[in-house]
Every structure is written in C-alpha cells, then in structure tokens.
Design a protein around this motif. Structure first.
Motif, PDB file in Angstrom:
ATOM      1  N   SER A 297      59.052 -10.101  15.226  1.00 19.89           N
ATOM      2  CA  SER A 297      58.910  -8.760  14.635  1.00 19.89           C
ATOM      3  C   SER A 297      60.154  -7.913  14.876  1.00 19.89           C
ATOM      4  O   SER A 297      60.435  -6.984  14.114  1.00 19.89           O
ATOM      5  CB  SER A 297      57.679  -8.050  15.210  1.00 19.89           C
ATOM      6  OG  SER A 297      57.915  -7.573  16.526  1.00 19.89           O
ATOM      7  N   ARG A 298      60.916  -8.239  15.921  1.00 18.37           N
ATOM      8  CA  ARG A 298      62.124  -7.480  16.255  1.00 18.37           C
ATOM      9  C   ARG A 298      63.366  -8.001  15.535  1.00 18.37           C
ATOM     10  O   ARG A 298      64.432  -7.399  15.632  1.00 18.37           O
ATOM     11  CB  ARG A 298      62.354  -7.540  17.780  1.00 18.37           C
ATOM     12  CG  ARG A 298      61.293  -6.833  18.585  1.00 18.37           C
ATOM     13  CD  ARG A 298      61.346  -7.235  20.062  1.00 18.37           C
ATOM     14  NE  ARG A 298      62.595  -6.852  20.674  1.00 18.37           N
ATOM     15  CZ  ARG A 298      62.819  -5.677  21.264  1.00 18.37           C
ATOM     16  NH1 ARG A 298      61.854  -4.772  21.316  1.00 18.37           N
ATOM     17  NH2 ARG A 298      63.983  -5.404  21.810  1.00 18.37           N
TER      18      ARG A 298
ATOM     19  N   MET B   7      50.941  -8.908  18.750  1.00 17.59           N
ATOM     20  CA  MET B   7      51.488  -7.547  18.794  1.00 17.59           C
ATOM     21  C   MET B   7      50.711  -6.618  19.718  1.00 17.59           C
ATOM     22  O   MET B   7      51.243  -5.589  20.142  1.00 17.59           O
ATOM     23  CB  MET B   7      51.495  -6.950  17.375  1.00 17.59           C
ATOM     24  CG  MET B   7      52.371  -7.690  16.375  1.00 17.59           C
ATOM     25  SD  MET B   7      54.137  -7.621  16.760  1.00 17.59           S
ATOM     26  CE  MET B   7      54.514  -5.934  16.269  1.00 17.59           C
TER      27      MET B   7
ATOM     28  N   PHE C 123      55.994 -11.279  18.640  1.00 24.50           N
ATOM     29  CA  PHE C 123      56.682 -10.022  18.965  1.00 24.50           C
ATOM     30  C   PHE C 123      58.190 -10.158  18.795  1.00 24.50           C
ATOM     31  O   PHE C 123      58.846  -9.281  18.218  1.00 24.50           O
ATOM     32  CB  PHE C 123      56.331  -9.583  20.385  1.00 24.50           C
ATOM     33  CG  PHE C 123      57.013  -8.307  20.793  1.00 24.50           C
ATOM     34  CD1 PHE C 123      56.927  -7.162  20.010  1.00 24.50           C
ATOM     35  CD2 PHE C 123      57.755  -8.245  21.966  1.00 24.50           C
ATOM     36  CE1 PHE C 123      57.564  -5.985  20.378  1.00 24.50           C
ATOM     37  CE2 PHE C 123      58.395  -7.074  22.346  1.00 24.50           C
ATOM     38  CZ  PHE C 123      58.303  -5.937  21.551  1.00 24.50           C
TER      39      PHE C 123
ATOM     40  N   SER D  64      60.094  -3.862  14.285  1.00 25.86           N
ATOM     41  CA  SER D  64      58.705  -4.126  14.698  1.00 25.86           C
ATOM     42  C   SER D  64      57.742  -3.067  14.166  1.00 25.86           C
ATOM     43  O   SER D  64      56.590  -3.373  13.846  1.00 25.86           O
ATOM     44  CB  SER D  64      58.612  -4.165  16.221  1.00 25.86           C
ATOM     45  OG  SER D  64      59.371  -5.214  16.758  1.00 25.86           O
TER      46      SER D  64
ATOM     47  N   ASN E 167      61.035 -10.191  10.599  1.00 23.88           N
ATOM     48  CA  ASN E 167      59.981  -9.173  10.478  1.00 23.88           C
ATOM     49  C   ASN E 167      59.425  -9.119   9.062  1.00 23.88           C
ATOM     50  O   ASN E 167      58.245  -8.840   8.858  1.00 23.88           O
ATOM     51  CB  ASN E 167      60.492  -7.800  10.928  1.00 23.88           C
ATOM     52  CG  ASN E 167      61.261  -7.047   9.862  1.00 23.88           C
ATOM     53  OD1 ASN E 167      60.715  -6.311   9.047  1.00 23.88           O
ATOM     54  ND2 ASN E 167      62.585  -7.225   9.868  1.00 23.88           N
TER      55      ASN E 167
ATOM     56  N   ALA F 247      56.715  -1.962  20.243  1.00 25.89           N
ATOM     57  CA  ALA F 247      56.957  -2.320  18.845  1.00 25.89           C
ATOM     58  C   ALA F 247      57.042  -1.080  17.962  1.00 25.89           C
ATOM     59  O   ALA F 247      57.864  -1.012  17.046  1.00 25.89           O
ATOM     60  CB  ALA F 247      55.850  -3.245  18.339  1.00 25.89           C
TER      61      ALA F 247
END
Length: 218
Positions: A13-14, A41, A10, A54, A19, A48
């Motif tokens: 992903s940010r 996720m 997670f 995300s 990402n 997200a």
C-alpha cells in the motif's frame, strides 16, 4: 493473489505503483475477496492514513466495503481523529468516513470538530473536514447540523466572526451562509451587519458578502 500478498499488504500500500493494484482489488473483487487487504491494513490504519499512497487504499476500503467488516480498522482511525483531521493525507480518510460511514461514526467526528471549532476552521486540512461535516449532517444527523451551526453562530465570540477573514475559515463562513435556514439566517444577517464595513475591505470578506447576496438576495 491473497496468498502471494499475505504479510505484504501494508508495504504494498506504501508503494507508488503497488497501491493501485490494491485499490483495483478493492473496487473489482467480491466482498470476500478483499478480506486479506482489510486484515493487512487494520493494525496499520493510522500510519496508513498519514501516507500519501496508503491513504488511497484506506479510502477505497471505506467506499466499497461493508463497515461491519471494517470495524477494527475504523475504530483505530476514529480513536486518532484529533491527529488525522489536521494531517495532509489523513484528513481525506476522515472525510471518506464522513461520506460513506455509519451515522454513529459520523457523529464521533462531528462531535470532535464541534468541540474544536475555531482550530478546525483555521487549519487547511481540518477546515475541509468541518466543511464535509456541514455538508453530510442531514437526515439522521440533523441534530448534529443544528449543534454545529449553533456553535458557529452563538458560541463564545462567536466563532463565525473570528473566522470570516481567515484564509481557510472564510470558506466555512460561506458554507454556513449557504446552509443556513430560518433562525440561523436571522442570526447570520445580524452578525454580517456588525462587520460589513470590515468585510468590504478584504478579498475574503468580499467573498462572504457575495455569498450573503446570493443567499438573501440583498
């Protein structure tokens, strides 16, 4: 890679660069190879979806993974449709579910939008979701397509007249004109005739009249 990223999916992903690594993993790895991304996720799906980076990872998962494997993630998203359809980034995730999702998931989104048709048409983000609903509602979703158009054309107001001159709603009106058939076309021409003079006086209205001319060749 899965071992190294365990517990960090997670947060990656940010990240503005990380990402892209996750997106590439989803696109290139075999189905079993992305399980760690799905797990990472799932619990953060709603947060997200509302993040500028995300949300892209979620969209790739929805595009490339079997939706049986995404069930928990999708449920988390579908439970927050009212919030996500109006979100700057979340609406793109919901549109991905409409484009690649199972019919039952698509129906849940369409039913929400149909029940909030005016609010959806007048908001920048949710109007794009409504437009996607109209575009994908074919085949198994034909009944939903008819219900959406019936709400716009015969609902209280009717809603179509109320959105024609709206800066976002006018695009919905143009789409309705393009997708209409038989009885819907008759109703459309009846409604357009009522407000033709008003439509001629605005830029948005002129766009709608142009769409009507293309459709009805008048």
């Amino acid at each position: 890679l899965a071992f190294e990223l365990e517990g960090e999916v997670f947060s990656c992903s940010r990240h503005m660069h990380a990402n892209f690594v996750l997106q590439k993993c989803v696109q290139l790895l075999p189905a079993t190879g992305v399980d760690f991304i799905i797990k990472g996720m799932e619990a953060h799906a709603v947060e997200a979806a509302q993040h500028q980076y995300s949300c892209r990872v979620l969209q790739r998962l929805i595009e490339h993974c079997r939706h049986q494997k995404l069930r928990k993630l999708l449920e988390n998203l579908l439970n927050e449709v009212p919030r996500l359809v109006k979100d700057t980034y979340g609406h793109n995730v919901i549109r991905a579910v409409l484009s690649y999702g199972e019919p039952d998931d698509q129906r849940r989104i369409i039913q929400y939008v149909r029940g909030h048709i005016l609010q959806s048409a007048r908001n920048r983000q949710s109007s794009l979701v409504l437009e996607k609903c109209l575009d994908i509602a074919t085949g198994e979703l034909e009944e939903e397509r008819r219900a959406l158009l019936a709400e716009l054309l015969w609902g209280p107001g009717p809603p179509l007249l109320e959105i024609m001159l709206d800066r976002f709603g006018n695009y919905i009106a143009q789409r309705v004109i393009a997708l209409s058939s038989s009885q819907e076309e008759e109703r459309l021409q009846e409604l357009l005739e009522k407000v033709r003079h008003k439509l001629r006086q605005s830029t948005n209205g002129k766009r709608i009249l142009q769409a009507a001319r293309r459709k009805f060749e008048v």
